[in-house]
Design a protein around this motif. Structure first.
Motif, mmCIF file in Angstrom:
data_model
loop_
_atom_site.group_PDB
_atom_site.id
_atom_site.type_symbol
_atom_site.label_atom_id
_atom_site.label_comp_id
_atom_site.label_asym_id
_atom_site.label_seq_id
_atom_site.Cartn_x
_atom_site.Cartn_y
_atom_site.Cartn_z
ATOM 1 N N ILE A 176 0.826 -1.206 0.000
ATOM 2 C CA ILE A 176 0.000 0.000 0.000
ATOM 3 C C ILE A 176 0.861 1.257 0.000
ATOM 4 O O ILE A 176 0.665 2.174 -0.791
ATOM 5 C CB ILE A 176 -0.925 0.026 1.238
ATOM 6 C CG1 ILE A 176 -1.811 -1.216 1.280
ATOM 7 C CG2 ILE A 176 -1.773 1.287 1.250
ATOM 8 C CD1 ILE A 176 -2.501 -1.412 2.627
ATOM 9 N N HIS A 177 1.832 1.293 0.890
ATOM 10 C CA HIS A 177 2.586 2.523 1.152
ATOM 11 C C HIS A 177 3.994 2.531 0.559
ATOM 12 O O HIS A 177 4.570 3.598 0.348
ATOM 13 C CB HIS A 177 2.715 2.745 2.670
ATOM 14 C CG HIS A 177 1.403 2.811 3.385
ATOM 15 N ND1 HIS A 177 0.580 3.920 3.339
ATOM 16 C CD2 HIS A 177 0.763 1.906 4.162
ATOM 17 C CE1 HIS A 177 -0.502 3.701 4.071
ATOM 18 N NE2 HIS A 177 -0.417 2.481 4.584
ATOM 19 N N GLY A 178 4.543 1.350 0.377
ATOM 20 C CA GLY A 178 5.971 1.288 0.106
ATOM 21 C C GLY A 178 6.680 1.295 1.459
ATOM 22 O O GLY A 178 6.277 1.987 2.392
ATOM 23 N N ALA A 179 7.694 0.477 1.601
ATOM 24 C CA ALA A 179 8.368 0.384 2.899
ATOM 25 C C ALA A 179 9.803 -0.065 2.701
ATOM 26 O O ALA A 179 10.263 -0.272 1.576
ATOM 27 C CB ALA A 179 7.636 -0.601 3.813
ATOM 28 N N ARG A 180 10.507 -0.207 3.807
ATOM 29 C CA ARG A 180 11.897 -0.639 3.746
ATOM 30 C C ARG A 180 11.992 -2.060 3.209
ATOM 31 O O ARG A 180 11.030 -2.821 3.234
ATOM 32 C CB ARG A 180 12.517 -0.575 5.138
ATOM 33 C CG ARG A 180 12.714 0.828 5.643
ATOM 34 C CD ARG A 180 13.033 0.863 7.120
ATOM 35 N NE ARG A 180 13.709 -0.337 7.593
ATOM 36 C CZ ARG A 180 14.118 -0.473 8.849
ATOM 37 N NH1 ARG A 180 13.898 0.475 9.732
ATOM 38 N NH2 ARG A 180 14.733 -1.580 9.234
ATOM 39 N N SER A 181 13.186 -2.404 2.734
ATOM 40 C CA SER A 181 13.384 -3.731 2.146
ATOM 41 C C SER A 181 13.148 -4.857 3.143
ATOM 42 O O SER A 181 12.852 -5.980 2.760
ATOM 43 C CB SER A 181 14.807 -3.843 1.563
ATOM 44 O OG SER A 181 15.780 -3.624 2.580
ATOM 45 N N ASP A 182 13.303 -4.553 4.458
ATOM 46 C CA ASP A 182 13.072 -5.610 5.451
ATOM 47 C C ASP A 182 11.593 -5.725 5.827
ATOM 48 O O ASP A 182 11.226 -6.487 6.719
ATOM 49 C CB ASP A 182 13.935 -5.382 6.701
ATOM 50 C CG ASP A 182 13.600 -4.067 7.413
ATOM 51 O OD1 ASP A 182 12.629 -3.393 7.004
ATOM 52 O OD2 ASP A 182 14.310 -3.730 8.371
ATOM 53 N N LEU A 183 10.729 -4.944 5.131
ATOM 54 C CA LEU A 183 9.277 -5.014 5.263
ATOM 55 C C LEU A 183 8.746 -4.521 6.597
ATOM 56 O O LEU A 183 7.575 -4.733 6.909
ATOM 57 C CB LEU A 183 8.767 -6.450 5.024
ATOM 58 C CG LEU A 183 8.983 -7.012 3.619
ATOM 59 C CD1 LEU A 183 8.380 -8.399 3.523
ATOM 60 C CD2 LEU A 183 8.388 -6.102 2.555
ATOM 61 N N THR A 184 9.566 -3.849 7.406
ATOM 62 C CA THR A 184 9.036 -3.293 8.636
ATOM 63 C C THR A 184 8.109 -2.131 8.299
ATOM 64 O O THR A 184 8.351 -1.378 7.354
ATOM 65 C CB THR A 184 10.162 -2.796 9.564
ATOM 66 O OG1 THR A 184 10.962 -1.843 8.858
ATOM 67 C CG2 THR A 184 11.024 -3.952 10.018
ATOM 68 N N THR A 185 7.027 -1.989 9.056
ATOM 69 C CA THR A 185 6.051 -0.929 8.818
ATOM 70 C C THR A 185 5.760 -0.208 10.131
ATOM 71 O O THR A 185 6.061 -0.705 11.216
ATOM 72 C CB THR A 185 4.749 -1.505 8.243
ATOM 73 O OG1 THR A 185 4.226 -2.482 9.152
ATOM 74 C CG2 THR A 185 4.998 -2.154 6.887
ATOM 75 N N THR A 186 5.156 0.945 10.016
ATOM 76 C CA THR A 186 4.850 1.731 11.207
ATOM 77 C C THR A 186 3.412 1.481 11.665
ATOM 78 O O THR A 186 2.573 0.978 10.909
ATOM 79 C CB THR A 186 5.015 3.236 10.921
ATOM 80 O OG1 THR A 186 4.018 3.632 9.969
ATOM 81 C CG2 THR A 186 6.400 3.527 10.354
ATOM 82 N N LYS A 187 3.136 1.876 12.918
ATOM 83 C CA LYS A 187 1.794 1.724 13.461
ATOM 84 C C LYS A 187 0.796 2.529 12.644
ATOM 85 O O LYS A 187 -0.320 2.074 12.383
ATOM 86 C CB LYS A 187 1.777 2.184 14.923
ATOM 87 C CG LYS A 187 0.429 2.008 15.602
ATOM 88 C CD LYS A 187 0.497 2.411 17.070
ATOM 89 C CE LYS A 187 -0.854 2.236 17.744
ATOM 90 N NZ LYS A 187 -0.798 2.622 19.183
ATOM 91 N N LYS A 188 1.189 3.711 12.200
ATOM 92 C CA LYS A 188 0.309 4.559 11.401
ATOM 93 C C LYS A 188 -0.025 3.894 10.076
ATOM 94 O O LYS A 188 -1.177 3.915 9.616
ATOM 95 C CB LYS A 188 0.968 5.914 11.162
ATOM 96 C CG LYS A 188 0.089 6.878 10.375
ATOM 97 C CD LYS A 188 0.789 8.229 10.196
ATOM 98 C CE LYS A 188 -0.085 9.178 9.385
ATOM 99 N NZ LYS A 188 0.584 10.503 9.218
ATOM 100 N N GLU A 189 0.987 3.292 9.443
ATOM 101 C CA GLU A 189 0.757 2.606 8.162
ATOM 102 C C GLU A 189 -0.197 1.433 8.323
ATOM 103 O O GLU A 189 -0.993 1.141 7.431
ATOM 104 C CB GLU A 189 2.092 2.131 7.574
ATOM 105 C CG GLU A 189 2.962 3.270 7.058
ATOM 106 C CD GLU A 189 4.358 2.816 6.691
ATOM 107 O OE1 GLU A 189 5.032 3.528 5.920
ATOM 108 O OE2 GLU A 189 4.785 1.740 7.175
ATOM 109 N N ARG A 190 -0.127 0.792 9.484
ATOM 110 C CA ARG A 190 -0.976 -0.375 9.709
ATOM 111 C C ARG A 190 -2.417 0.010 10.068
ATOM 112 O O ARG A 190 -3.252 -0.871 10.287
ATOM 113 C CB ARG A 190 -0.365 -1.262 10.797
ATOM 114 C CG ARG A 190 0.946 -1.910 10.386
ATOM 115 C CD ARG A 190 1.358 -3.010 11.340
ATOM 116 N NE ARG A 190 1.765 -2.528 12.644
ATOM 117 C CZ ARG A 190 3.006 -2.185 12.997
ATOM 118 N NH1 ARG A 190 3.996 -2.258 12.094
ATOM 119 N NH2 ARG A 190 3.280 -1.774 14.222
ATOM 120 N N GLN A 191 -2.714 1.304 10.090
ATOM 121 C CA GLN A 191 -4.076 1.770 10.340
ATOM 122 C C GLN A 191 -4.829 2.071 9.048
ATOM 123 O O GLN A 191 -5.980 2.510 9.076
ATOM 124 C CB GLN A 191 -4.039 3.038 11.213
ATOM 125 C CG GLN A 191 -3.515 2.817 12.624
ATOM 126 C CD GLN A 191 -4.310 1.751 13.377
ATOM 127 O OE1 GLN A 191 -5.538 1.802 13.423
ATOM 128 N NE2 GLN A 191 -3.608 0.794 13.976
#
Length: 380
Positions: A285-300
């Motif tokens: 959805i957002h694009g993220a780091r290569s290690d696929l970690t995402t932020t709490k905001k992105e997960r909303q």
């Protein structure tokens, strides 16, 4: 007398009578050739004349330009050489198509290299030297190619096509807002994501962007047929496979276990409330780091691809999965795992857990690895 003093003339030393006789002989030869051409036209018609022309090359030899082009040529052209064509026929054909300047240097090069010309369709270029033209027939000019790697997303595939020289607007038109059904593949899917098969494709100038996309979709259909996947099941299988492709390394057993984890999470025995909780879908959805970690905001996000909020599989694939990932989705491992984490991203080592408590211990191992490698973040 030589009209240009100091320069050698083939007529030096001849009397005026001999010079006039020589000129008459030249004129008679030209008249005979012209007469032959006229007779060919009258007897055989235009088609017969050009048949004679192809066989003998009389017209080009007499009236065509002399000399030779230099270099490898300019614009690509497609040349169709018919079975049984003689070297002379091919030479005249190349002159007509603007590939070589005239036939003689080409024929000399064929003879020098003792080359054999094969029938078929050849990619050549306009204004080639005879040497380059013969080389192209012996060692064909390969059309440019693009390679769509496994796991690539539609936007990445579009960029690859554009970088190959295709018009950006035509690429957008061929892909944006299109679905498999637009290319004859009767599968319900929200877009072409996951249906552009990862492989290497020829990019001949005659191919349009739609031609290339059609070839990609056709290859996907071929794979589905070979694996025995019915169209009604295809989107589900490819969607799961795309998650496996993104979330796990190429190890076959690990992939099968990851596939099982995702299926367990959306089963009746789910410990995640039917949520896949895949960072790969949030990254989509957002694009993220290569290690696929995402932020709490992105997960909303309210996107249907946010598997932290939407139960079950997302609407469609998030990339073009490899055959190995598709096979893992078709034949997942047997087990009760509900969690996994790559504890050593360098080696791909992945630990699986049946409970959240056990998973937390594995996450600590991952965080320790991150700390040792001066990284931050973490995936749970």
């Amino acid at each position: 007398m030589n009209p240009f003093p100091g320069e050698f003339s083939a007529d030096d030393g001849l009397s005026r009578a001999e010079i006039r006789a020589k000129k008459r002989r030249r004129m008679m030869r030209r008249r005979r050739t012209t007469t032959i051409i006229v007779i060919c036209v009258l007897i055989f018609g235009i088609g017969g004349f050009f048949g004679v022309r192809a066989a003998g090359g009389v017209f080009d030899d007499l009236f065509g330009p002399k000399g030779d082009y230099e270099g490898q040529g300019t614009n690509e052209v497609s040349i169709e050489i018919a079975p049984g064509s003689s070297a002379r026929t091919v030479a005249n054909q190349l002159v007509e198509e603007g590939v070589v300047m005239n036939s003689e240097p080409f024929l000399d090069e064929i003879e020098r290299r003792d080359a054999t010309i094969q029938a078929g369709t050849w990619t050549m270029r306009e204004k080639m030297s005879s040497k380059a033209a013969v080389e192209a027939l012996i060692n064909p000019i390969a059309p440019p190619k693009i390679t769509v790697a496994e796991g690539k997303q539609v936007e990445e595939i579009k960029a690859i096509m554009i970088e190959s020289g295709m018009n950006a607007d035509e690429v957008d038109k061929a892909i944006d807002d299109k679905t498999p059904k637009d290319y004859g593949l009767e599968i319900d899917a929200p877009s072409l994501e996951g249906y552009l098969y990862p492989a290497t494709y020829d990019m001949k100038k005659s191919k349009t962007a739609e031609d290339v996309v059609q070839e990609m979709v056709d290859k996907t259909e071929t794979e589905l047929d070979e694996l025995g996947i019915e169209h009604k099941d295809a989107n589900r299988v490819l969607t799961l496979a795309s998650l496996v492709e993104k979330e796990s390394p190429g190890d076959e057993e690990v992939r099968k276990k990851v596939a099982r984890v995702f299926l367990n999470r959306i089963s009746e025995k789910s410990q995640t409330g039917g949520l896949l909780q895949s960072d790969a879908t949030v990254a989509y959805i957002h694009g993220a780091r290569s290690d696929l970690t995402t932020t709490k905001k992105e997960r909303q996000s309210d996107s249907p691809y946010n598997t932290y909020k939407k139960k079950g599989l997302p609407p469609g694939p998030i990339n073009a999965p490899s055959q190995g990932a598709v096979e893992a989705a078709l034949e997942p491992a047997d087990g009760d795992w509900q969690f996994f984490v790559a504890t050593n991203p360098d080696t791909g080592e992945t630990k699986f857990a049946k409970t959240y408590e056990e998973h937390q211990k594995n996450v600590e191992i991952y965080r320790k690895w991150l700390k040792e490698h001066n990284s931050d973040g973490g995936k749970e």
